[in-house]
Design an enzyme around this catalytic site. Structure first.
Site, mmCIF file in Angstrom:
data_model
loop_
_atom_site.group_PDB
_atom_site.id
_atom_site.type_symbol
_atom_site.label_atom_id
_atom_site.label_comp_id
_atom_site.label_asym_id
_atom_site.label_seq_id
_atom_site.Cartn_x
_atom_site.Cartn_y
_atom_site.Cartn_z
ATOM 1 C CE LYS A 105 -5.174 -65.990 -37.692
ATOM 2 N NZ LYS A 105 -5.249 -67.064 -38.666
ATOM 3 C CD GLU A 149 -2.202 -73.368 -24.027
ATOM 4 O OE1 GLU A 149 -2.985 -72.496 -24.488
ATOM 5 O OE2 GLU A 149 -2.277 -74.557 -24.332
ATOM 6 N N GLY A 163 -1.708 -69.462 -38.330
ATOM 7 C CA GLY A 163 -0.756 -69.413 -37.222
ATOM 8 C C GLY A 163 0.583 -70.050 -37.570
ATOM 9 N NE ARG A 164 -1.222 -75.610 -40.097
ATOM 10 C CZ ARG A 164 -2.468 -75.412 -39.740
ATOM 11 N NH1 ARG A 164 -2.735 -74.846 -38.587
ATOM 12 N NH2 ARG A 164 -3.479 -75.758 -40.529
ATOM 13 C CD GLU A 191 -1.985 -76.462 -35.513
ATOM 14 O OE1 GLU A 191 -1.943 -76.719 -34.295
ATOM 15 O OE2 GLU A 191 -1.792 -75.327 -35.966
ATOM 16 C CG HIS A 228 26.484 -91.109 -31.842
ATOM 17 N ND1 HIS A 228 27.439 -92.085 -31.763
ATOM 18 C CD2 HIS A 228 26.961 -90.189 -32.718
ATOM 19 C CE1 HIS A 228 28.469 -91.755 -32.528
ATOM 20 N NE2 HIS A 228 28.191 -90.603 -33.123
ATOM 21 C CE LYS A 230 -6.614 -74.173 -28.976
ATOM 22 N NZ LYS A 230 -6.701 -73.090 -29.931
HETATM 23 O O1 F6P Z 1 -2.703 -75.066 -31.666
HETATM 24 C C1 F6P Z 1 -3.767 -74.389 -32.247
HETATM 25 C C2 F6P Z 1 -3.421 -72.989 -32.618
HETATM 26 O O2 F6P Z 1 -4.573 -72.368 -33.041
HETATM 27 C C3 F6P Z 1 -2.317 -72.901 -33.669
HETATM 28 O O3 F6P Z 1 -2.777 -73.074 -34.945
HETATM 29 C C4 F6P Z 1 -1.754 -71.560 -33.376
HETATM 30 O O4 F6P Z 1 -0.495 -71.418 -33.971
HETATM 31 C C5 F6P Z 1 -1.709 -71.584 -31.877
HETATM 32 O O5 F6P Z 1 -2.905 -72.250 -31.520
HETATM 33 C C6 F6P Z 1 -1.611 -70.253 -31.201
HETATM 34 O O6 F6P Z 1 -2.681 -69.416 -31.498
HETATM 35 P P1 F6P Z 1 -2.638 -67.852 -31.224
HETATM 36 O O7 F6P Z 1 -1.542 -67.275 -32.026
HETATM 37 O O8 F6P Z 1 -3.989 -67.349 -31.612
HETATM 38 O O9 F6P Z 1 -2.379 -67.652 -29.754
#
Ligand code: F6P
Length: 539
Positions: free
Chosen positions: A203, A209, A264-265, A350, A381, A501
């Site tokens: 987003k 990452e 995002g979620r 979240e 199990h 972060k």
């Molecule tokens: O974990 C925090 C967060 O902002 C989530 O809400 C989001 O889904 C994720 O990081 C990834 O963010 P982006 O899509 O901006 O890379």
């Protein structure tokens, strides 16, 4: 939480907790029917709960007095209910398949843009599926690698596995999320550069990452194909941030956009679902959106006592706030839903993992639970022992389907026999008398007795399709929204993930600094960093 309404719930629970689920069933021959509702392809049987009519009425009143109806309308009509980020919350517009309905944000109808992106996605998905879109050397795309994390990963992975029966089997999808280089390295060993499409899904397009993985994937591709120009055929972006996409080197013509009003979620039905659309095809993707839409419509219009998301939310609140339950388990009896609990973890934890209310005060009650689960029968199990006989109260949602996509012998009957038997055993248990009647020796009776009275919801659909999956996701989205409204917390921000972060960036500088940097963390962190540096010869 509305104090007056909550007092009524507590008063009702003070009485109802003296009745076991078994007694509630004995007292009401119509209980199963009374506490079963249907919507959007799903049947919810919530009869196996510690719930009587008075408690249910008090809970429904709690929903009413929390202004739930008005809050639902605010969400669907694009009000900026995510106040701490000053944003509307409009994931429902993404699946508003009734295109005659307009949805406004800041006076602008967002539906033409939503439709435009869907059309662009569909055209691209068709090109990849038919081979019209080719790799740099002219080969067809055979591998899709989605690079994203959190909401830009968990939904696509979950849905991709869930809808495997609808997928194009000669396209293999991979999902790289962890910044651990192993995740990328092992994925790259499985694909061929000239047949791979990388979808960089973020987003913000700034997530550490994802950007790290995307840059490394890009470098690998250029090295493998020997030409910088190959990036254009092999990389597309899904984002709200066109500037960063350009800076990364992806032409914005190859970018699929979405908007700040998609959390995002909650972003799976946005362009974040591109990998899924390529895999299952635009028509199935449209069915997936239709499933969401049906549940959206149900949530918006059904009376609360027949409203699946509202009922699930109220039952959750009952156990969290009146019984002190700290977790709940989601147990899908379908291997294709193996990642559904993980997907729900982010959605729920979240969203409602908050301890400050909308006025900035500390909440006086528990909020979002810890959510966990595994597909049945594996869980049986593993951890079911604790659910049956442990000291913790763990309400469970059992999710199952009448039909299987893979009919082999009597597997499915056996699977579903376990599905039905577990909720029966959890609710009704096994008495000492039953154990004795079965000839158990007296000294084993305490160990072989099951108290029962363990609450469960059963969610049953005919079969797992794009449509029923869409409805199931929307069901949980709206359950979580409802709980946030009743707890009076903001469900659509996530400030809690920011601190980690920022700190990681500071630590990274200390891990990689030349010479002997002065470490300014706490004593424990300093010592751990020093040990790491020493092993890598940086001390
Ligand atoms: O974990 C925090 C967060 O902002 C989530 O809400 C989001 O889904 C994720 O990081 C990834 O963010 P982006 O899509 O901006 O890379």
């Amino acid at each position: 939480m509305n104090a007056t309404a909550w007092k009524d719930v507590e008063a009702a629970v003070a009485v109802s907790k003296n009745k076991t689920i078994k007694e509630l069933f004995a007292a009401d021959p119509d209980r199963a029917k009374r506490y079963t509702v249907e919507a959007a392809g799903w049947t919810l049987d919530y009869s196996k709960n510690r719930l009587d009519a008075t408690t249910l009425m008090a809970l429904l009143k709690l929903a009413d007095l929390s202004d739930l109806k008005a809050e639902i309308e605010k969400m669907f009509t694009g009000e900026k209910i995510n106040r701490t980020e000053d944003r509307a919350v409009l994931h429902t517009a993404l699946r508003n398949v009734d295109y005659t309905k307009r949805v406004f944000v800041d006076g602008k109808d967002v539906m033409p843009d939503v439709r435009g992106v869907l059309e662009k996605m569909a055209a691209f998905a068709d090109k990849v599926r038919t081979g019209a879109h080719r790799g740099f050397t002219g080969k067809k795309i055979k591998y899709i690698v989605n690079i994203g994390i959190g909401g830009s990963d968990l939904g696509p992975v979950m849905a991709n596995i869930a809808l495997t029966p609808f997928g194009k089997r000669n396209i293999k999808c991979f999902f790289v999320s962890n910044v651990d280089s192993t995740h990328l390295a092992e994925t790259l060993r499985e694909v061929k550069a000239d047949q791979t499409l990388f979808i960089v899904a973020s987003k913000t397009f700034t997530t550490q990452e994802t950007m790290t993985n995307a840059l490394s994937a890009r470098a690998w591709l250029v090295k493998e194909l020997g030409d910088e120009k190959a990036v254009a055929n092999h990389f597309v972006a899904v984002s709200t941030n066109a500037d960063e996409v350009s800076k990364f080197g992806i032409d914005t013509a190859n970018m699929f956009g979405f908007w700040d009003w998609v959390g995002g979620r909650y972003s799976l039905p946005s362009a974040i679902g591109l990998s899924l659309m390529i895999y299952i095809g635009p028509r199935n993707y449209q069915r997936f959106l239709k499933g969401y839409w049906k549940m959206d419509k149900h949530f918006r219009t059904a009376k609360f006592d027949r409203n699946l998301p509202v009922l699930l939310a109220l039952l959750g609140i009952l156990y969290i706030n009146a019984y002190g339950a700290e977790t709940y388990a989601v147990l899908p009896y379908d291997q294709y839903l193996s990642r559904f609990p993980a997907y729900l973890q982010q959605m729920d934890m979240e969203s409602n993992g908050k301890s400050v209310d909308k006025d900035g005060n500390r909440v006086a009650h528990a909020t979002g639970p810890v959510e966990w689960g595994e597909p049945g029968t594996n869980g049986q199990h593993s951890f079911y022992q604790l659910i049956h006989q442990g000291t913790h109260l763990i309400p469970c949602d059992f999710i199952g389907f009448c039909k299987t996509h893979n009919a082999i012998g009597d597997h499915h009957d056996k699977l579903m026999a376990n599905f039905f038997a577990q909720t029966e055993a959890l609710a009704f248990g096994k008495t000492a008398e039953q154990c004795r009647a079965e000839g158990d020796p007296e000294e084993l009776i305490p160990f072989k007795t099951f108290e029962g009275n363990r609450p469960t919801n059963t969610l049953l659909a005919d079969d797992l399709t794009p449509e029923t999956l869409g409805s199931l996701i929307a069901l949980y989205e709206h359950k979580i929204f409802t709980q946030g409204v009743i707890w009076n917390i903001y469900s659509f921000d996530q400030w809690g993930v920011q601190l980690g972060k920022v700190l990681a960036k500071n630590v990274l500088k200390d891990l990689t600094a030349e010479g002997a940097p002065e470490l300014k963390h706490d004593a424990s962190t300093n010592a751990l960093i020093a040990r790491y540096r020493k092993v890598l010869g940086r001390a």
